[in-house]
Design a protein around this motif. Structure first.
Motif, short mmCIF file in Angstrom:
data_model
loop_
_atom_site.label_atom_id
_atom_site.label_comp_id
_atom_site.label_asym_id
_atom_site.label_seq_id
_atom_site.Cartn_x
_atom_site.Cartn_y
_atom_site.Cartn_z
N ILE A 288 0.80 -0.85 -0.04
CA ILE A 288 0.35 -0.12 -0.20
C ILE A 288 0.80 1.65 0.36
O ILE A 288 1.73 1.23 1.05
N VAL A 289 0.82 1.74 -1.37
CA VAL A 289 1.88 3.24 -1.54
C VAL A 289 1.11 4.26 -0.96
O VAL A 289 -0.19 5.10 -0.64
N THR A 290 1.49 5.35 0.28
CA THR A 290 0.94 6.23 0.83
C THR A 290 1.93 7.55 1.01
O THR A 290 1.87 8.71 1.67
N VAL A 291 2.34 7.65 -0.02
CA VAL A 291 4.17 8.86 -0.31
C VAL A 291 2.71 9.54 -0.27
O VAL A 291 2.05 9.55 -2.25
N PRO A 292 3.16 11.05 0.01
CA PRO A 292 3.02 11.67 -1.02
C PRO A 292 3.10 12.45 -1.98
O PRO A 292 3.40 11.58 -3.07
N LEU A 293 1.91 12.80 -2.71
CA LEU A 293 1.61 13.52 -4.27
C LEU A 293 3.29 13.79 -4.46
O LEU A 293 3.38 13.70 -5.90
N GLY A 294 3.33 15.17 -3.87
CA GLY A 294 4.23 15.34 -4.58
C GLY A 294 5.43 15.03 -4.54
O GLY A 294 6.72 14.79 -5.15
N PHE A 295 5.83 13.97 -3.46
CA PHE A 295 6.75 13.17 -3.43
C PHE A 295 6.57 11.83 -4.84
O PHE A 295 7.52 12.47 -5.88
#
Ligand SMILES: Cc1cc2nc3c(=O)[nH]c(=O)nc-3n(C[C@H](O)[C@H](O)[C@H](O)COP(=O)(O)OP(=O)(O)OC[C@H]3O[C@@H](n4cnc5c(N)ncnc54)[C@H](O)[C@@H]3O)c2cc1C
Length: 515
Positions: A288-295
């Motif tokens: 499950i990928v939850t990294v910020p959209l900016g990243f």
């Protein structure tokens, strides 16, 4: 590829189950982990967090004799049905008055409350009557901008252009004197900058008009956490085994659609392999990928192998992700009146109807919308300023001394008091420079639609012919109607956990609420 890292420990329960990795320990990742942990099929679960702490953009720090929220500040729409409000209430993290039925029923329309005082750049305070009248006009234009979601063709590409167009037509009928007219427009300019902070964007000209109304405002008068927002993520953390989260473990690449093996599990193959920056590798059934959209924007070409399908990569590129920062100033003595909650700062030489080309270093501070007085500080006096956009990103490159000097000059100028004592110290957020965030929160940018949020949220692989649900996507930017908020992030984490549970256990009774 480096060593396979998947050791047992408290986080592992006996028996074989699906191996799940959550990338990112913000509220979306923690929420997903907590939900999965409660189901017996997911006994092998790890959260990989790039930094040394959990909470992500929920970040409360002790400072200036109280708690400073460097990230999330308010619960937006604190009422029953908002999962962040419900959890915070359950853990007794809120004030009595914020729990009252009356507060929960309050309809704010998502508008920021009126300032207690408005200072203008010529050193005078602006009449309450003018501020109230201009705010009400501005809010009605924003409300109208939300209406195009209901089907009427949007007359402009962006919210900014729509508001300015309406304003230009209205201003043509104003019969004020020139200075009064300028002040009205300067106030409007400030309200547009407030909206930039709300949307986390440089300019409302970047925010798409047609889908603007998809963002949903819940009832309730926004409230804060007296002991810090992070109390909420700390509670979730406390319910997870200590070794479930691995800190300082930035993920470099997610290899998917593969057939990976490890020595410790002979005969077993995993469709996904998560490779970390330190060379460590974690084979898994699901990630499950939850990294910020900016990243994601910065690393879209290298974070996934094979690369993302074009539609999803395009959604990442098209959706908006901008910067909003806070600047905290600590004062020996307050210069504001007792009971003052919010100081607005208006630049009389700024107008939404005129473009002035200037160097960022000369004007960055004019983007600062004003200051909130932090109430929970007893012996010290603290203001929290908000600033969005490129000016905010420029501010991140300055030293503390430079920021303090500029804001002292601003405050002396707008209060008309050249001897106003300088703040004792300054502390600020720098969300754009943070390598694992790269900004503050998402918005639906011109050129994108709410459909792009759904495209981003869709799990991989999309065709269903390979092993299912290899990569799932959560995080605030994946919630179609609550993007940019903590409750949107939490709900997205629950949504993806429930998706995995439903795959494993179609009979499972999934807990609500699913807003
Ligand atoms: C200044 C500011 C003010 C805000 N105010 C409010 C508010 O008042 N109310 C509100 O509801 N919301 C507010 N928000 C938004 C809210 O904080 C976010 O929407 C929410 O916290 C996002 O949670 P998340 O789990 O989606 O992402 P995050 O909290 O960003 O979590 C993602 C995690 O992924 C980690 N990560 C990134 N890359 C990697 C990698 N390669 N490997 C491993 N880990 C990685 C990050 O370190 C981070 O911990 C604000 C945000 C900011 C910045």
């Amino acid at each position: 590829m480096g060593a396979m890292e998947w050791s047992g420990g408290q986080a592992e329960r006996p028996g074989r189950g699906r191996r799940v990795l959550v990338v990112g320990g913000g509220i979306a990742g923690l929420g997903a982990a907590q939900r999965l942990r409660a189901h017996p099929a997911f006994s092998q679960l790890r959260v990989l967090e790039a930094t040394a702490r959990a909470g992500g953009r929920i970040r409360s720090e002790r400072g200036f004799g109280g708690v400073l929220e460097l990230g999330a500040h308010w619960i937006h729409g604190p009422s029953r049905g908002n999962p962040v409000f419900e959890l915070a209430a359950e853990h007794r993290l809120l004030r009595e008055k914020d729990l009252s039925e009356e507060n929960q029923r309050m309809e704010t329309g998502g508008h920021v409350g009126l300032p207690s005082v408005t200072y203008a750049s010529s050193g005078v305070s602006v009449s309450r009557e003018l501020v109230v009248e201009t705010a009400s006009l501005f809010h009605s234009l924003i409300d109208q901008a939300r209406e195009f979601v209901r089907g009427a063709a949007a007359p402009a590409p962006s919210v900014g252009e729509y508001v300015r167009g309406a304003l230009r037509a209205l201003a043509a009928g104003w019969t004020d004197r020139e200075d009064a007219r300028r002040l009205r427009l300067a106030l409007m300019h400030n309200f547009l900058n407030v909206e930039c902070c709300v949307s986390g964007t440089h300019s409302m000209d970047l925010v798409a008009l047609a889908p603007f109304g998809e963002y949903t405002v819940l009832p309730g008068l926004d409230c804060t956490f007296p002991g810090g927002y992070q109390g909420l993520t700390n509670h979730i953390m406390a319910s997870l085994p200590e070794d479930m989260i691995i800190f300082n473990k930035p993920v470099k690449t997610i290899h998917w659609n593969g057939s990976f093996q490890e020595a410790a599990s002979p005969g077993e193959t995993f469709p996904v392999l998560v490779e970390c920056e330190d060379g460590g590798c974690f084979p898994a059934h699901h990630v499950i990928v939850t990294v910020p959209l900016g990243f994601l924007k910065e690393h879209v070409d290298t974070f996934f192998e094979p690369p993302l399908p074009t539609e999803k990569a395009d959604a990442i590129r098209k959706l908006g992700f901008g910067t909003n920062n806070k600047i905290f100033l600590e004062f020996e003595e307050p210069f504001w009146e007792p009971g003052c909650q919010h100081i607005q700062v208006v630049w009389e030489d700024m107008s939404p109807l005129e473009d002035v080309a200037s160097q960022l270093q000369d004007v960055w501070f004019k983007k600062l919308i004003g200051f909130w007085v932090l109430p929970s500080f007893e012996s010290v006096h603290v203001l929290c300023g908000f600033i969005a956009g490129l000016e905010s990103e420029f501010m991140e490159t300055l030293t503390d001394e430079e920021v303090l000097l500029s804001l002292t000059q601003v405050l002396r100028r707008v209060t008309g008091n050249a001897r106003l004592p300088a703040p004792r110290s300054v502390l600020r957020s720098r969300w754009h420079s943070a390598p694992y965030t790269r900004g503050s929160y998402s918005y639906v940018a011109v050129g994108s639609t709410g459909e792009d949020i759904d495209r981003l949220a869709r799990p991989l692989p999309e065709d269903g012919t390979e092993a299912q649900l290899q990569i799932l996507f959560a995080g605030e930017a994946t919630h179609r109607t609550f993007y940019s908020t903590t409750h949107g992030a939490l709900l997205s984490g629950w949504r993806e956990a429930d998706r995995l549970i439903a795959l494993q256990d179609p009979q499972a009774q999934l807990p609500g609420p699913q807003l």
